[in-house]
Design a protein around this motif. Sequence first.
Motif, mmCIF file in Angstrom:
data_model
loop_
_atom_site.group_PDB
_atom_site.id
_atom_site.type_symbol
_atom_site.label_atom_id
_atom_site.label_comp_id
_atom_site.label_asym_id
_atom_site.label_seq_id
_atom_site.Cartn_x
_atom_site.Cartn_y
_atom_site.Cartn_z
ATOM 1 N N VAL A 286 0.776 -1.153 -0.005
ATOM 2 C CA VAL A 286 -0.098 0.023 0.126
ATOM 3 C C VAL A 286 0.798 1.106 -0.197
ATOM 4 N N ARG A 287 1.913 1.301 0.910
ATOM 5 C CA ARG A 287 2.811 2.347 0.678
ATOM 6 C C ARG A 287 3.366 2.570 -0.616
ATOM 7 N N GLN A 288 3.932 1.471 -1.077
ATOM 8 C CA GLN A 288 4.494 1.527 -2.437
ATOM 9 C C GLN A 288 3.555 2.152 -3.341
ATOM 10 N N ALA A 289 2.275 1.624 -3.540
ATOM 11 C CA ALA A 289 1.360 2.203 -4.491
ATOM 12 C C ALA A 289 0.959 3.654 -3.999
ATOM 13 N N ARG B 147 2.781 6.094 -3.001
ATOM 14 C CA ARG B 147 3.790 6.921 -2.990
ATOM 15 C C ARG B 147 3.666 7.699 -4.571
ATOM 16 N N GLU B 148 3.100 7.068 -5.503
ATOM 17 C CA GLU B 148 2.867 7.407 -6.653
ATOM 18 C C GLU B 148 2.040 8.697 -6.828
ATOM 19 N N SER B 149 1.359 8.951 -5.887
ATOM 20 C CA SER B 149 0.392 10.006 -5.895
ATOM 21 C C SER B 149 0.901 11.004 -5.216
ATOM 22 N N ASP C 284 -8.681 -0.537 -3.501
ATOM 23 C CA ASP C 284 -9.532 0.205 -4.521
ATOM 24 C C ASP C 284 -10.588 0.997 -3.897
ATOM 25 N N GLN C 285 -11.255 0.723 -3.113
ATOM 26 C CA GLN C 285 -12.387 1.343 -2.273
ATOM 27 C C GLN C 285 -11.575 2.538 -1.590
ATOM 28 N N SER D 245 -6.456 3.907 -8.562
ATOM 29 C CA SER D 245 -6.056 2.931 -7.954
ATOM 30 C C SER D 245 -5.082 2.012 -8.969
ATOM 31 N N ARG D 246 -4.559 1.203 -8.578
ATOM 32 C CA ARG D 246 -3.848 0.041 -9.315
ATOM 33 C C ARG D 246 -3.681 -1.277 -8.876
#
Length: 208
Positions: free
Chosen positions: A22-25, A27-29, A156-157, A166-167
């Motif tokens: 979750v952290r990794q995802a 960070r992209e935003s 996603d939620q 989301s991804r």
Amino acid sequence: MIISRKHRYIFFPIPKTGTHSVRQALRESMGEDDLEQVGLFVQKRFPFPEFADITHGHISAREIRPVLGDEVFDDYLKFTFVRNPFDRFVSYCAFMSRGTPHFETSPTAYMKHIIREMRPVNHLLYLPQYSFVVDAEGRLTTDFIGRNETMQASYDQLCQRLGIASRTLDKVNSSKHRPWQEYYDRDLIGWVSELYQKDLEMFDYRFE
């Protein structure tokens, strides 16, 4: 922990709940002014002197609230992810035995040894999950709680609530072991139930 000024949220990553993905995802935003405290895979620190000596990223609601102030804390969306305490305890024991054959050769005996003899009550990874996300009166401070068991759907939620894309989550730092139910006998079920009673009640988990 992540504090996003751009998206106005606070992420409380509870240890052993699988939230490095979750952290990794997230960070992209993140924006340029967003903050993160983390000590595994990535080394980042908050610019707050109160946390200068903390090398991990698992800061509790009770610790961060006085630093951010009530207005920011109450206004930001606060979220976390939780995990069945029985599953989490298996993961903890597998982690603690790394480099030794104890868990692999006698897992149930090793788990009993930890909970009845070692009793690492102050170890960060052993602490009950609720302790990271309650206030001084023991009330939940989070606005959203995702679940390890449905990590992708929960993420996603969450992204929908935050208004970000989301991804698919990557698998990061996951441990390998058999289904967690296979490691328990009646005594161990009772001891873990007692140890994590508040987690079981607060997050609606059971042995199943």
